[in-house]
Scaffold this motif. Structure first.
Motif, PDB file in Angstrom:
ATOM      1  N   SER A   1      -3.137  63.669  40.209  1.00 35.57           N
ATOM      2  CA  SER A   1      -4.349  64.260  39.665  1.00 35.57           C
ATOM      3  C   SER A   1      -5.183  63.222  38.917  1.00 35.57           C
ATOM      4  O   SER A   1      -4.655  62.261  38.367  1.00 35.57           O
ATOM      5  CB  SER A   1      -3.990  65.412  38.714  1.00 35.57           C
ATOM      6  OG  SER A   1      -3.204  64.922  37.638  1.00 35.57           O
ATOM      7  N   GLY A   2      -6.494  63.466  38.914  1.00 37.47           N
ATOM      8  CA  GLY A   2      -7.378  62.609  38.142  1.00 37.47           C
ATOM      9  C   GLY A   2      -8.074  61.533  38.935  1.00 37.47           C
ATOM     10  O   GLY A   2      -9.010  60.912  38.444  1.00 37.47           O
ATOM     11  N   GLY A   3      -7.612  61.241  40.167  1.00 33.60           N
ATOM     12  CA  GLY A   3      -8.281  60.236  40.968  1.00 33.60           C
ATOM     13  C   GLY A   3      -7.913  58.817  40.559  1.00 33.60           C
ATOM     14  O   GLY A   3      -7.063  58.580  39.705  1.00 33.60           O
ATOM     15  N   PRO A   4      -8.585  57.825  41.138  1.00 36.99           N
ATOM     16  CA  PRO A   4      -8.186  56.424  40.970  1.00 36.99           C
ATOM     17  C   PRO A   4      -8.471  55.845  39.595  1.00 36.99           C
ATOM     18  O   PRO A   4      -7.932  54.805  39.240  1.00 36.99           O
ATOM     19  CB  PRO A   4      -8.998  55.708  42.052  1.00 36.99           C
ATOM     20  CG  PRO A   4     -10.176  56.592  42.295  1.00 36.99           C
ATOM     21  CD  PRO A   4      -9.682  57.981  42.103  1.00 36.99           C
ATOM     22  N   PHE A   5      -9.338  56.469  38.800  1.00 45.98           N
ATOM     23  CA  PHE A   5      -9.692  55.866  37.519  1.00 45.98           C
ATOM     24  C   PHE A   5      -8.676  56.170  36.409  1.00 45.98           C
ATOM     25  O   PHE A   5      -8.753  55.611  35.336  1.00 45.98           O
ATOM     26  CB  PHE A   5     -11.076  56.368  37.069  1.00 45.98           C
ATOM     27  CG  PHE A   5     -12.206  55.673  37.771  1.00 45.98           C
ATOM     28  CD1 PHE A   5     -12.604  54.394  37.379  1.00 45.98           C
ATOM     29  CD2 PHE A   5     -12.859  56.265  38.827  1.00 45.98           C
ATOM     30  CE1 PHE A   5     -13.649  53.739  38.035  1.00 45.98           C
ATOM     31  CE2 PHE A   5     -13.904  55.619  39.480  1.00 45.98           C
ATOM     32  CZ  PHE A   5     -14.299  54.348  39.085  1.00 45.98           C
ATOM     33  N   THR A   6      -7.735  57.078  36.646  1.00 43.87           N
ATOM     34  CA  THR A   6      -6.851  57.501  35.566  1.00 43.87           C
ATOM     35  C   THR A   6      -5.694  56.539  35.389  1.00 43.87           C
ATOM     36  O   THR A   6      -4.963  56.235  36.330  1.00 43.87           O
ATOM     37  CB  THR A   6      -6.292  58.906  35.832  1.00 43.87           C
ATOM     38  OG1 THR A   6      -5.540  58.891  37.039  1.00 43.87           O
ATOM     39  CG2 THR A   6      -7.394  59.926  35.933  1.00 43.87           C
ATOM     40  N   LEU A   7      -5.513  56.071  34.163  1.00 48.72           N
ATOM     41  CA  LEU A   7      -4.381  55.190  33.875  1.00 48.72           C
ATOM     42  C   LEU A   7      -3.065  55.939  33.981  1.00 48.72           C
ATOM     43  O   LEU A   7      -2.060  55.374  34.408  1.00 48.72           O
ATOM     44  CB  LEU A   7      -4.530  54.587  32.474  1.00 48.72           C
ATOM     45  CG  LEU A   7      -5.637  53.542  32.310  1.00 48.72           C
ATOM     46  CD1 LEU A   7      -5.633  53.009  30.885  1.00 48.72           C
ATOM     47  CD2 LEU A   7      -5.459  52.404  33.302  1.00 48.72           C
ATOM     48  N   SER A   8      -3.056  57.203  33.587  1.00 48.16           N
ATOM     49  CA  SER A   8      -1.811  57.962  33.675  1.00 48.16           C
ATOM     50  C   SER A   8      -1.362  58.102  35.122  1.00 48.16           C
ATOM     51  O   SER A   8      -0.169  58.029  35.429  1.00 48.16           O
ATOM     52  CB  SER A   8      -1.982  59.348  33.036  1.00 48.16           C
ATOM     53  OG  SER A   8      -3.035  60.064  33.659  1.00 48.16           O
ATOM     54  N   GLY A   9      -2.322  58.284  36.035  1.00 52.00           N
ATOM     55  CA  GLY A   9      -1.973  58.358  37.451  1.00 52.00           C
ATOM     56  C   GLY A   9      -1.396  57.053  37.955  1.00 52.00           C
ATOM     57  O   GLY A   9      -0.398  57.029  38.684  1.00 52.00           O
ATOM     58  N   LEU A  10      -2.002  55.941  37.577  1.00 50.91           N
ATOM     59  CA  LEU A  10      -1.493  54.635  37.996  1.00 50.91           C
ATOM     60  C   LEU A  10      -0.107  54.376  37.428  1.00 50.91           C
ATOM     61  O   LEU A  10       0.755  53.760  38.074  1.00 50.91           O
ATOM     62  CB  LEU A  10      -2.457  53.532  37.559  1.00 50.91           C
ATOM     63  CG  LEU A  10      -3.731  53.400  38.392  1.00 50.91           C
ATOM     64  CD1 LEU A  10      -4.748  52.510  37.684  1.00 50.91           C
ATOM     65  CD2 LEU A  10      -3.411  52.845  39.776  1.00 50.91           C
ATOM     66  N   ALA A  11       0.128  54.849  36.204  1.00 50.11           N
ATOM     67  CA  ALA A  11       1.445  54.640  35.594  1.00 50.11           C
ATOM     68  C   ALA A  11       2.519  55.445  36.309  1.00 50.11           C
ATOM     69  O   ALA A  11       3.676  55.013  36.392  1.00 50.11           O
ATOM     70  CB  ALA A  11       1.392  55.022  34.114  1.00 50.11           C
ATOM     71  N   GLU A  12       2.165  56.620  36.826  1.00 50.37           N
ATOM     72  CA  GLU A  12       3.127  57.461  37.541  1.00 50.37           C
ATOM     73  C   GLU A  12       3.332  57.028  38.987  1.00 50.37           C
ATOM     74  O   GLU A  12       4.375  57.301  39.582  1.00 50.37           O
ATOM     75  CB  GLU A  12       2.631  58.912  37.570  1.00 50.37           C
ATOM     76  CG  GLU A  12       2.817  59.702  36.302  1.00 50.37           C
ATOM     77  CD  GLU A  12       2.364  61.130  36.518  1.00 50.37           C
ATOM     78  OE1 GLU A  12       2.888  61.787  37.441  1.00 50.37           O
ATOM     79  OE2 GLU A  12       1.469  61.570  35.778  1.00 50.37           O
ATOM     80  N   ALA A  13       2.340  56.384  39.571  1.00 47.68           N
ATOM     81  CA  ALA A  13       2.313  56.169  41.018  1.00 47.68           C
ATOM     82  C   ALA A  13       3.402  55.207  41.482  1.00 47.68           C
ATOM     83  O   ALA A  13       3.712  54.227  40.814  1.00 47.68           O
ATOM     84  CB  ALA A  13       0.947  55.632  41.435  1.00 47.68           C
ATOM     85  N   ASN A  14       3.955  55.510  42.652  1.00 50.99           N
ATOM     86  CA  ASN A  14       4.785  54.535  43.347  1.00 50.99           C
ATOM     87  C   ASN A  14       4.142  54.116  44.660  1.00 50.99           C
ATOM     88  O   ASN A  14       4.746  53.437  45.482  1.00 50.99           O
ATOM     89  CB  ASN A  14       6.197  55.058  43.576  1.00 50.99           C
ATOM     90  CG  ASN A  14       6.228  56.233  44.552  1.00 50.99           C
ATOM     91  OD1 ASN A  14       5.190  56.760  44.953  1.00 50.99           O
ATOM     92  ND2 ASN A  14       7.423  56.648  44.923  1.00 50.99           N
ATOM     93  N   GLY A  15       2.884  54.545  44.832  1.00 53.64           N
ATOM     94  CA  GLY A  15       2.131  54.158  46.014  1.00 53.64           C
ATOM     95  C   GLY A  15       0.641  54.306  45.778  1.00 53.64           C
ATOM     96  O   GLY A  15       0.207  54.954  44.818  1.00 53.64           O
ATOM     97  N   LEU A  16      -0.139  53.678  46.640  1.00 56.25           N
ATOM     98  CA  LEU A  16      -1.592  53.824  46.619  1.00 56.25           C
ATOM     99  C   LEU A  16      -2.031  54.390  47.960  1.00 56.25           C
ATOM    100  O   LEU A  16      -1.863  53.751  49.009  1.00 56.25           O
ATOM    101  CB  LEU A  16      -2.281  52.489  46.361  1.00 56.25           C
ATOM    102  CG  LEU A  16      -2.210  51.914  44.947  1.00 56.25           C
ATOM    103  CD1 LEU A  16      -2.878  50.543  44.904  1.00 56.25           C
ATOM    104  CD2 LEU A  16      -2.864  52.852  43.934  1.00 56.25           C
ATOM    105  N   LEU A  17      -2.564  55.606  47.921  1.00 59.66           N
ATOM    106  CA  LEU A  17      -3.123  56.236  49.109  1.00 59.66           C
ATOM    107  C   LEU A  17      -4.411  55.510  49.477  1.00 59.66           C
ATOM    108  O   LEU A  17      -5.275  55.300  48.625  1.00 59.66           O
ATOM    109  CB  LEU A  17      -3.383  57.712  48.799  1.00 59.66           C
ATOM    110  CG  LEU A  17      -4.207  58.541  49.782  1.00 59.66           C
ATOM    111  CD1 LEU A  17      -3.494  58.629  51.114  1.00 59.66           C
ATOM    112  CD2 LEU A  17      -4.453  59.922  49.208  1.00 59.66           C
ATOM    113  N   VAL A  18      -4.529  55.096  50.742  1.00 61.68           N
ATOM    114  CA  VAL A  18      -5.693  54.328  51.191  1.00 61.68           C
ATOM    115  C   VAL A  18      -6.521  55.190  52.140  1.00 61.68           C
ATOM    116  O   VAL A  18      -6.029  55.648  53.172  1.00 61.68           O
ATOM    117  CB  VAL A  18      -5.268  53.026  51.895  1.00 61.68           C
ATOM    118  CG1 VAL A  18      -6.498  52.203  52.268  1.00 61.68           C
ATOM    119  CG2 VAL A  18      -4.330  52.218  51.017  1.00 61.68           C
TER     120      VAL A  18
END
Length: 437
Positions: free
Chosen positions: A397-414
């Protein structure tokens, strides 16, 4: 003209990400190789192929603690077919007993020979006596000292490691471009290698720019923004294997920025700046580094790239040594995505690592998503393996600008430039954020 048409027209003026990356990476070269002691080589990348100068094991040796014997002397216990109990009396009423004529440890070096009916007590790693072709484990015997009685008969060759069976001399141990892991260090050492030629880990300097920035330890407030970027990007560079140095915050002062970058060229193989890449009144980095002097273009070119988030990226060289510099946006989410798509491949290329990009997989999308027209979007996501094979990907949730999303992510959807919507159930590309080089 509709808003959608306006967006598409603007996107058509942007440089495709693949074209931009190709133009940047072609300008970089791997760092000159170094001959390093084996203990210093870990974490670097090999600059040339490495072959084994000696065999491993270097000599015939015992693989287990036990008794080294000739198999023909004990084969009467079951002819060596599997592991079978020896007959208490044996053929002709004889038990399977061997004379223990000596002890051999890992430090034994004098060659010895077995005679019929004899054996040696051996430790794992000890040189094997001449003519010995089996080691009976201690627990399969009565553990006798002068003579030993064998209760179970192993197959011929059990407990024996022959010279060169794992790595014969001349074996290709690793190719150029291979990361030197602890296990590879062990392989090199075991085959007699004390030095290897590697590409040194790049020295990366990270600078955050902006009058509004304050250091960590306080909360942001109007007119002040906590500098998260320089800390995050320094950690990201270290994760790739670089020697990363955080310089800290540089104000929007032209002379101060020029002087700082000039000073850092003395210890950097790559400089990363964050902030000031746009065209607004406060974007000092772009203004200073792209300024034309003497009719020539500035040392850094800033390009509007078809990338979401963060379209404005800069690349060039600074200083007399022409040290490469990567300029990333100031928004933390855009800076981290910019690092992934531009700075990370640059670091890997300088280090001689292959491949330079993160691995990717095709995954089954669990949720419908939309994406800006004409931009290649990198969105934080969670990717998982399916039981029946393949992968699923859940956008966070939150899209690419969210730091919390980046911290949780184990991948980047392209999502590619032509994708404005991807339906649940469709197959998409995902970069794996595996936290390794």
């Amino acid at each position: 003209m509709t808003a959608t048409a306006d967006a598409e027209a603007a996107a058509n003026e942007l440089t495709p990400l693949a074209d931009y990356l190709g133009s940047v990476l072609r300008r970089l070269r791997a760092l000159p190789p170094l001959d390093l002691d084996l203990t210093q080589a870990h974490g670097n990348v090999l600059a040339e192929d490495v072959r084994a100068p000696h065999s491993f094991p270097a000599f015939d040796q015992a693989a287990v603690d036990g008794y080294a014997a000739r198999w023909e002397d004990i084969a009467s216990g079951g002819r060596g077919v599997g592991y079978v109990p020896a007959q208490p009396g044996g053929p002709g009423g004889r038990s399977i007993r061997l004379n223990v004529v000596g002890d051999l440890g890992a430090a034994s070096w004098r060659p010895v020979r077995l005679t019929p009916g004899a054996c040696f007590s051996v430790a794992a790693g000890a040189p094997l006596p001449i003519t010995a072709d089996v080691v009976v484990p201690v627990e399969w015997t009565d553990q006798g000292m002068a003579a030993v009685e064998i209760h179970r008969v192993p197959k011929r060759g059990y407990g024996v490691r022959r010279a060169g069976t794992e790595l014969p001399a001349g074996t290709l141990l690793a190719r150029a471009g291979t990361y030197v892991s602890p296990a590879l260090v062990a392989v090199f050492a075991a085959t007699g290698i004390g030095h290897v030629v590697v590409r040194p880990s790049p020295r990366v300097v990270v600078v955050a720019t902006g009058d509004e920035l304050v250091d960590v330890g306080r909360a942001s407030q109007p007119g002040q923004v906590v500098d998260a970027n320089s800390h995050a990007l320094t950690a990201a560079a270290a994760e790739v294997g670089a020697h990363a140095y955080r310089v800290g915050i540089c104000d929007d002062d032209p002379e101060g920025l020029r002087g700082l970058l000039e000073d850092q060229t003395l210890r950097a193989d790559l400089i990363i700046t964050t902030g000031g890449t746009g065209t607004g009144p406060g974007d000092m980095v772009r203004r200073i580094l792209s300024r034309r002097e003497g009719g020539r273009a500035g040392p850094v070119a800033f390009t509007e790239v078809a990338l979401y988030p963060g379209t404005a990226l800069g690349f060039g060289t600074v200083g007399a040594e022409e040290v490469p510099v990567v300029c990333l946006p100031g928004d933390p989410g855009a800076a981290l995505i910019g690092f992934e798509v531009l700075a990370r491949p640059a670091i890997n290329l300088l280090a001689g690592a292959e491949p330079v990009f993160r691995p990717s997989v095709r995954a089954h999308l669990l949720e419908t998503v939309s994406s800006p027209a004409g931009l290649r979007e990198f969105r934080p996501a969670h990717v998982a393996e399916r039981r029946g094979g393949g992968y699923t990907v859940q956008p966070l949730s939150g899209g690419p600008f969210t730091l919390s999303g980046l911290a949780e992510a184990n991948g980047l959807l392209v999502l590619g430039e032509r994708v404005t919507a991807a339906a649940a159930g469709s197959t998409v590309d995902v970069l794996l954020m595996d936290r390794r080089r």
